[in-house]
Design a protein around this motif. Structure first.
Motif, PDB file in Angstrom:
ATOM      1  N   TRP A  21       0.827  -1.196   0.000  1.00 43.65           N
ATOM      2  CA  TRP A  21       0.000   0.000   0.000  1.00 43.65           C
ATOM      3  C   TRP A  21       0.871   1.260   0.000  1.00 43.65           C
ATOM      4  O   TRP A  21       0.600   2.211  -0.719  1.00 43.65           O
ATOM      5  CB  TRP A  21      -0.933  -0.009   1.216  1.00 43.65           C
ATOM      6  CG  TRP A  21      -1.898   1.129   1.220  1.00 43.65           C
ATOM      7  CD1 TRP A  21      -3.093   1.187   0.550  1.00 43.65           C
ATOM      8  CD2 TRP A  21      -1.754   2.375   1.891  1.00 43.65           C
ATOM      9  NE1 TRP A  21      -3.701   2.406   0.788  1.00 43.65           N
ATOM     10  CE2 TRP A  21      -2.899   3.148   1.607  1.00 43.65           C
ATOM     11  CE3 TRP A  21      -0.777   2.920   2.717  1.00 43.65           C
ATOM     12  CZ2 TRP A  21      -3.093   4.429   2.121  1.00 43.65           C
ATOM     13  CZ3 TRP A  21      -0.964   4.193   3.225  1.00 43.65           C
ATOM     14  CH2 TRP A  21      -2.112   4.935   2.919  1.00 43.65           C
ATOM     15  N   LEU A  22       1.939   1.239   0.793  1.00 44.06           N
ATOM     16  CA  LEU A  22       2.834   2.401   0.871  1.00 44.06           C
ATOM     17  C   LEU A  22       3.651   2.600  -0.403  1.00 44.06           C
ATOM     18  O   LEU A  22       4.060   3.717  -0.708  1.00 44.06           O
ATOM     19  CB  LEU A  22       3.782   2.254   2.065  1.00 44.06           C
ATOM     20  CG  LEU A  22       3.159   2.408   3.439  1.00 44.06           C
ATOM     21  CD1 LEU A  22       4.157   2.031   4.513  1.00 44.06           C
ATOM     22  CD2 LEU A  22       2.650   3.821   3.640  1.00 44.06           C
ATOM     23  N   SER A  23       3.860   1.532  -1.175  1.00 46.81           N
ATOM     24  CA  SER A  23       4.713   1.619  -2.369  1.00 46.81           C
ATOM     25  C   SER A  23       4.152   2.584  -3.407  1.00 46.81           C
ATOM     26  O   SER A  23       4.907   3.214  -4.142  1.00 46.81           O
ATOM     27  CB  SER A  23       4.928   0.237  -2.990  1.00 46.81           C
ATOM     28  OG  SER A  23       3.748  -0.230  -3.594  1.00 46.81           O
ATOM     29  N   GLN A  24       2.820   2.742  -3.457  1.00 40.99           N
ATOM     30  CA  GLN A  24       2.240   3.691  -4.406  1.00 40.99           C
ATOM     31  C   GLN A  24       2.712   5.110  -4.102  1.00 40.99           C
ATOM     32  O   GLN A  24       2.984   5.893  -5.019  1.00 40.99           O
ATOM     33  CB  GLN A  24       0.722   3.607  -4.400  1.00 40.99           C
ATOM     34  CG  GLN A  24       0.080   3.989  -3.072  1.00 40.99           C
ATOM     35  CD  GLN A  24      -1.400   3.715  -3.038  1.00 40.99           C
ATOM     36  OE1 GLN A  24      -2.075   3.801  -4.047  1.00 40.99           O
ATOM     37  NE2 GLN A  24      -1.918   3.388  -1.858  1.00 40.99           N
ATOM     38  N   PHE A  25       2.859   5.439  -2.819  1.00 48.74           N
ATOM     39  CA  PHE A  25       3.333   6.768  -2.441  1.00 48.74           C
ATOM     40  C   PHE A  25       4.836   6.893  -2.647  1.00 48.74           C
ATOM     41  O   PHE A  25       5.339   7.950  -3.015  1.00 48.74           O
ATOM     42  CB  PHE A  25       2.963   7.073  -0.990  1.00 48.74           C
ATOM     43  CG  PHE A  25       1.480   7.043  -0.778  1.00 48.74           C
ATOM     44  CD1 PHE A  25       0.676   8.080  -1.223  1.00 48.74           C
ATOM     45  CD2 PHE A  25       0.877   5.956  -0.166  1.00 48.74           C
ATOM     46  CE1 PHE A  25      -0.698   8.047  -1.048  1.00 48.74           C
ATOM     47  CE2 PHE A  25      -0.494   5.911   0.017  1.00 48.74           C
ATOM     48  CZ  PHE A  25      -1.281   6.961  -0.431  1.00 48.74           C
ATOM     49  N   ARG A  26       5.538   5.784  -2.414  1.00 47.52           N
ATOM     50  CA  ARG A  26       6.985   5.764  -2.638  1.00 47.52           C
ATOM     51  C   ARG A  26       7.289   6.070  -4.103  1.00 47.52           C
ATOM     52  O   ARG A  26       8.182   6.853  -4.423  1.00 47.52           O
ATOM     53  CB  ARG A  26       7.537   4.396  -2.233  1.00 47.52           C
ATOM     54  CG  ARG A  26       9.046   4.320  -2.190  1.00 47.52           C
ATOM     55  CD  ARG A  26       9.550   2.955  -1.700  1.00 47.52           C
ATOM     56  NE  ARG A  26       8.988   2.583  -0.411  1.00 47.52           N
ATOM     57  CZ  ARG A  26       8.191   1.527  -0.202  1.00 47.52           C
ATOM     58  NH1 ARG A  26       7.867   0.729  -1.205  1.00 47.52           N
ATOM     59  NH2 ARG A  26       7.720   1.249   0.990  1.00 47.52           N
TER      60      ARG A  26
END
Length: 120
Positions: free
Chosen positions: A93-98
């Motif tokens: 989920w966090l990878s999209q922001f990364r």
């Protein structure tokens, strides 16, 4: 804290808390880091914090309800261990922001290089 109640096929109700609210607490994040190295008992975990054993138990319960930790019984001791698959879900989920921020940093690097070349 947001929680959701689900009824299992066996008729028992279970509570699932919001993972992101659970990991928003700094003590719970520290517990996750501590347990990521090895499975530990509640007493072993509590030794690393300046809080009551009951407070640590509450944090462990919340993390377990979110499926971030699992319990393993060994004799009279209960060991808590990290649930890696659930941590992978958070990372996904966090990878999209990364990706968004990496793209922005790449654009900033290009702009700075362009400015540097123009000054020469």
């Amino acid at each position: 804290m947001v929680s959701h109640i689900f009824v299992q096929s066996n008729g028992f109700m279970i509570t699932r808390r919001d993972i992101f609210q659970a990991i928003a607490d700094p003590t719970r994040r520290a517990i996750l880091v501590l347990i990521s190295l090895q499975a530990l008992t509640p007493n072993a975990i509590a030794e690393h914090f300046e809080t009551t054993r009951q407070a640590i138990s509450k944090h462990l319960r919340i993390l377990t309800e979110c499926d971030l930790l699992t319990q393993k019984q060994e004799g009279r001791e209960i060991y808590y261990q990290l649930q890696i698959d659930k941590m992978k879900e958070i990372d996904k989920w966090l990878s999209q922001f990364r990706k968004i921020w990496e793209g922005r940093f790449d654009n900033l690097d290009k702009l700075l290089l362009k400015i540097k070349k123009e000054k020469k």
